[in-house]
Structure formats: C-alpha cells, structure tokens
Design a protein around this motif. Structure first.
Motif, PDB file in Angstrom:
ATOM      1  N   UNK A   1       1.110   1.829   2.230  1.00 35.56           N
ATOM      2  CA  UNK A   1       1.024   3.134   1.419  1.00 35.56           C
ATOM      3  C   UNK A   1       1.074   4.673   1.335  1.00 35.56           C
ATOM      4  N   UNK A   2       0.147   4.489   1.151  1.00 34.29           N
ATOM      5  CA  UNK A   2      -0.882   6.244   1.204  1.00 34.29           C
ATOM      6  C   UNK A   2      -0.420   7.249   1.817  1.00 34.29           C
ATOM      7  N   UNK A   3      -0.884   6.199   3.570  1.00 37.27           N
ATOM      8  CA  UNK A   3      -0.315   6.979   4.801  1.00 37.27           C
ATOM      9  C   UNK A   3       1.417   7.259   4.536  1.00 37.27           C
ATOM     10  N   UNK A   4       1.917   6.369   4.682  1.00 35.09           N
ATOM     11  CA  UNK A   4       3.683   6.403   4.821  1.00 35.09           C
ATOM     12  C   UNK A   4       3.628   7.767   3.323  1.00 35.09           C
ATOM     13  N   UNK A   5       3.243   8.055   3.227  1.00 40.47           N
ATOM     14  CA  UNK A   5       3.678   9.026   2.016  1.00 40.47           C
ATOM     15  C   UNK A   5       3.092  10.623   2.471  1.00 40.47           C
ATOM     16  N   UNK A   6       2.079  10.611   3.055  1.00 39.38           N
ATOM     17  CA  UNK A   6       1.165  11.773   3.095  1.00 39.38           C
ATOM     18  C   UNK A   6       0.474  11.529   1.808  1.00 39.38           C
ATOM     19  N   UNK A   7      -0.574  10.930   0.627  1.00 38.58           N
ATOM     20  CA  UNK A   7      -1.327  10.781   0.149  1.00 38.58           C
ATOM     21  C   UNK A   7      -2.478  10.557   0.091  1.00 38.58           C
TER      22      UNK A   7
ATOM     23  N   UNK B   1      -7.097   6.992  -3.661  1.00 33.90           N
ATOM     24  CA  UNK B   1      -6.065   6.867  -4.849  1.00 33.90           C
ATOM     25  C   UNK B   1      -5.480   7.504  -5.305  1.00 33.90           C
ATOM     26  N   UNK B   2      -4.058   7.587  -4.194  1.00 34.01           N
ATOM     27  CA  UNK B   2      -3.271   8.418  -5.543  1.00 34.01           C
ATOM     28  C   UNK B   2      -2.459   7.554  -5.422  1.00 34.01           C
ATOM     29  N   UNK B   3      -2.885   5.793  -4.963  1.00 34.30           N
ATOM     30  CA  UNK B   3      -1.381   5.007  -5.318  1.00 34.30           C
ATOM     31  C   UNK B   3      -2.270   3.416  -5.911  1.00 34.30           C
ATOM     32  N   UNK B   4      -1.405   3.272  -6.843  1.00 36.65           N
ATOM     33  CA  UNK B   4      -1.593   1.429  -7.078  1.00 36.65           C
ATOM     34  C   UNK B   4      -0.363   1.121  -7.156  1.00 36.65           C
TER      35      UNK B   4
ATOM     36  N   UNK C   1       7.382  -6.972  -5.281  1.00 35.47           N
ATOM     37  CA  UNK C   1       6.225  -5.652  -4.542  1.00 35.47           C
ATOM     38  C   UNK C   1       7.086  -3.779  -5.269  1.00 35.47           C
ATOM     39  N   UNK C   2       6.041  -3.223  -6.161  1.00 36.41           N
ATOM     40  CA  UNK C   2       6.252  -2.313  -6.144  1.00 36.41           C
ATOM     41  C   UNK C   2       4.711  -1.280  -5.944  1.00 36.41           C
ATOM     42  N   UNK C   3       5.030   0.247  -6.524  1.00 39.42           N
ATOM     43  CA  UNK C   3       3.450   0.638  -6.240  1.00 39.42           C
ATOM     44  C   UNK C   3       3.909   2.504  -6.976  1.00 39.42           C
ATOM     45  N   UNK C   4       2.922   3.009  -7.730  1.00 39.77           N
ATOM     46  CA  UNK C   4       2.883   3.714  -8.579  1.00 39.77           C
ATOM     47  C   UNK C   4       2.275   5.018  -7.688  1.00 39.77           C
ATOM     48  N   UNK C   5       2.648   6.144  -7.757  1.00 36.91           N
ATOM     49  CA  UNK C   5       1.562   6.884  -7.284  1.00 36.91           C
ATOM     50  C   UNK C   5       1.781   8.504  -7.827  1.00 36.91           C
ATOM     51  N   UNK C   6       0.682   9.233  -8.014  1.00 37.18           N
ATOM     52  CA  UNK C   6      -0.516  10.509  -8.822  1.00 37.18           C
ATOM     53  C   UNK C   6      -1.639  10.298  -8.831  1.00 37.18           C
ATOM     54  N   UNK C   7      -1.476  11.605  -9.463  1.00 36.20           N
ATOM     55  CA  UNK C   7      -3.210  12.670  -9.257  1.00 36.20           C
ATOM     56  C   UNK C   7      -3.951  10.811  -9.661  1.00 36.20           C
TER      57      UNK C   7
ATOM     58  N   UNK D   1       6.418  -1.669   5.800  1.00 35.16           N
ATOM     59  CA  UNK D   1       6.417   0.055   6.068  1.00 35.16           C
ATOM     60  C   UNK D   1       6.967  -0.237   7.645  1.00 35.16           C
ATOM     61  N   UNK D   2       5.703  -0.423   8.049  1.00 35.13           N
ATOM     62  CA  UNK D   2       6.113  -0.311   9.723  1.00 35.13           C
ATOM     63  C   UNK D   2       6.797  -0.121  10.409  1.00 35.13           C
ATOM     64  N   UNK D   3       7.998  -1.323   9.542  1.00 32.55           N
ATOM     65  CA  UNK D   3       9.161  -1.441  11.133  1.00 32.55           C
ATOM     66  C   UNK D   3       9.969   0.011   9.954  1.00 32.55           C
TER      67      UNK D   3
END
Ligand code: PLP
Length: 361
Positions: free
Chosen positions: A68-74, A77-80, A218-224, A255-257
């Motif tokens: 997820x981090x790679x996909x969004x350029x983060x 530690x910015x992802x849960x 499945x979900x995720x949260x992004x932030x500092x 995410x890969x597809x």
C-alpha cells in the motif's frame, strides 16, 4: 436490550447496513459493491493461505502494508491496514476526538460517523449542506475541531476539489482532518498528495468498492508516522490480528492488478453516465456523482415507494428514512446489463402508475 447491557449505550443506535438477502434473486444495487469479480489472481493466493489458517496472521501485515505504501508513494510507517475502513475510522475517532475536541461532519453523510462517535462517547456536531447538497467549505475553515469528511460524500456522490480539502486542512493546523475516500477511485481527486505537506491529515480508503473485495474486509489509513503510531496503539489494544491472512494476501495481489482495476473503474464511470442520462430522460433529478452510485429523486413517486416497487420487481436499491433525504434513493452502479434491467423496471413502474391513475379517473 437485556437488563445487563451497560447504561452507557442507552443513546447508541447501531448502524443499519443495507440488506444482504441470502437468495440470489435480486439485482443488488443497494450497498455499493462492485459488480465485477476480484482479479482472478487472488484465488490461488487465498487457497495457499487457507492451508496456513492454523497460524495467526502477521499482526503488522507487513507485505500488504508495504505494498500500500509503495502504491501511494509513502513509507511503511505512514500506513495501517484494517479490517475494512470502518475499523480505521473507529480508531481515528477514538484517537483524535473527545470532550475537548468534538468531531464535526456534514449533516448528510455516511451514517456510521454518528454511530462511532456515540459508541466512543465523543460529542459530535453536524454542519448542514447547502440546498443543492454541496458542502460549504467555509463552514469548516479554522473550526478548531476534529473534522471527518467523506470525499466523495455519501450518499450524495458529490466531491470536493483538492483545493477545498487543502483549505480545510491548512486552516485547522491544530486539529486532525479525516478524509474518507471510500469512493475516490470513481472520479474524485485524492488528498493523498497533501500528506507530503500536512501532518494533521488522515486519509482512509477501502478495498470494498473499487477493488471488489467487500467480503474480504480490507481498508487502510494513511498519515504522518506519529498519527499512525497512535492508531496502532489502539489497534493493538483492540484486535492485533485485525487483517486475516487470506485477505492480506488477496490485497497484495489486487494492488498489483492495476489494469484490471483501472478498467473496472472506467466501466463504472461509463455506466454511471449512461444511467444518469437515462434517468434524466425519465424526469429524475440526479445529483452529480463522482462515486459508484447515483442519488436520485422524482416527483412521480416517493423514495420509499420507488424502493418498494423496485424490490417487488427484483431490484434492490437503498432508501434512507431520514426525513431530509427520504424523497431520494441511492442506486449503485452495476454492469450495463444490470442498469438496463433497473431502468426498464423503473419505466414499468411508471407505466403501471399511469394505468392506475387513468383507472381512477
Ligand atoms: C463503504 C464505506 C466505507 C467503509 O467500508 P468498509 O467496507 O468498512 O471498508 C467507509 N466510508 C464510506 C463513506 C463508505 O461508503
């Protein structure tokens, strides 16, 4: 309610999910699921993980979190990652709102916000929409409270621009802004790029809608990093193995597809335009949607009667009893074939209505 149920929940009204009938007789346009299967590549990895069900999943879901981090350029530690994004929203409310810092959201929005605020004993304030169901951004500027906004909003489908989101984040530097992007992939601008510049912003997304994994949760949260660390404390105090191993593996593959994902979002956008035009020709008012649903009304039949008549004819849509929106129904965008059935049933209902009326005259 039993006599043992804690009094602290007296005011709690649980969220009411859309119907999930167990027979397959309905065309389901009521819970904003994808009409498309997940990419086929998820099946072997789910099978593979199912052989390891004896073992707990990775509490950090490291492979998925990194993907997820790679996909969004983060960064990692910015992802849960969470068991649906509803879980992420619950932790975010719990972590960043309380008596001193109430949470604010629009009066017409995702019903779950009110439920989790009440559950967690957090005071909340609702800000009304304009008459055209748009959000007036000025009402959120410098408000000094925790803010939660679905973008696009639900059940209206109307999106704020990235500039408007930034305006809210920038003018509330001492407060957390949660942007719920459950529907962002269907045509709105994501606030993720703002994460590089603001440390008071959290963005949630889900695999339930645009990525066809509603049943996988499945979900995720992004932030500092600091904010994500806070959320991880709550997650580890509630449900450390929150994402099961089959879902985590399916998430990585999904995410890969990316081509499959882009194509399915494009089909939904195409079918949305098609359905909107057809409904407008039938005299409906249709709000401008950037999501995988349309929010519609007509003077010919009430929202509830339309919902009931469609259900009778095998098509499920969503009706909300809240008087502010009880004239409306929310229609999930499915395949073109499903939308054609939906449209023909609406026409049938109108014809039958005309027949009834001429009989009465
Ligand atoms: C569907 C939805 C969610 C969360 O769905 P999950 O399946 O829990 O990921 C969150 N916000 C909105 C506005 C939604 O419509």
């Amino acid at each position: 309610m039993s006599k043992y149920f804690s009094k602290k929940f007296d005011a709690l009204e649980a969220y009411v999910p859309g119907e999930q009938p167990q027979d397959q007789k309905y065309i389901k346009l009521n819970t904003n699921e994808s009409p498309f299967d997940p990419p086929r590549a998820v099946i072997p990895v789910i099978k593979d993980q199912s052989r390891k069900l004896r073992l707990y999943s990775d509490p950090e879901s490291r492979e998925l979190t990194q993907a997820v981090a790679d996909y969004y350029g983060l960064e990692f530690d910015n992802v849960m990652v969470t068991n649906g994004s509803d879980e992420a929203l619950n932790y975010a409310f719990l972590a960043f709102a309380d008596d001193e810092t109430p949470v604010v959201f629009p009066e017409i929005t995702y019903g779950f916000y009110k439920v989790i605020a009440t559950l967690n004993n957090i005071p909340y304030e609702e800000i009304s929409l304009r008459d055209d169901f748009t959000i007036d951004v000025r009402e959120y500027e410098g408000i000094g409270k925790t803010i939660c906004l679905a973008n696009p909003n639900a059940p209206t489908g109307i999106a704020l621009s990235l500039e408007e989101i930034e305006q809210i984040v920038r003018t509330n530097p001492d407060n957390i802004i949660i942007v719920d992007e459950a529907y962002v992939d269907f045509g709105a601008r994501s606030a993720v790029p703002l994460l590089y510049r603001y440390d008071n912003l959290l963005v949630t997304q889900t695999f339930s809608k645009s990525r066809s994994l509603a049943g996988g949760r499945l979900g995720f949260i992004l932030g500092a990093k600091e904010l994500i660390d806070d959320l991880k404390i709550l997650k580890n105090s509630t449900n450390p193995y929150n994402v099961n191993r089959m879902t985590a593996a399916a998430g990585v593959v999904t995410l890969r597809e990316n081509t499959y994902f882009k194509n399915s979002c494009q089909s939904i956008q195409f079918n949305r335009r098609y359905t909107q035009r057809a409904l407008e020709e039938l005299g409906f008012r249709v709000l401008p949607s950037s999501a995988n649903f349309l929010f519609v009304r007509t003077d010919r039949i009430s929202g509830e009667d339309l919902y009931l008549a469609l259900k009778e004819k095998g098509v499920l849509v969503r009706h909300f009893s809240d008087p502010k929106i009880s004239d409306w129904v929310r229609v999930t965008i499915g395949t073109k074939t499903q939308m054609d059935v939906f449209l023909s049933k609406v026409e049938e209902i109108f014809v039958e209505q005309d027949r009834e009326q001429s009989k009465g005259e």
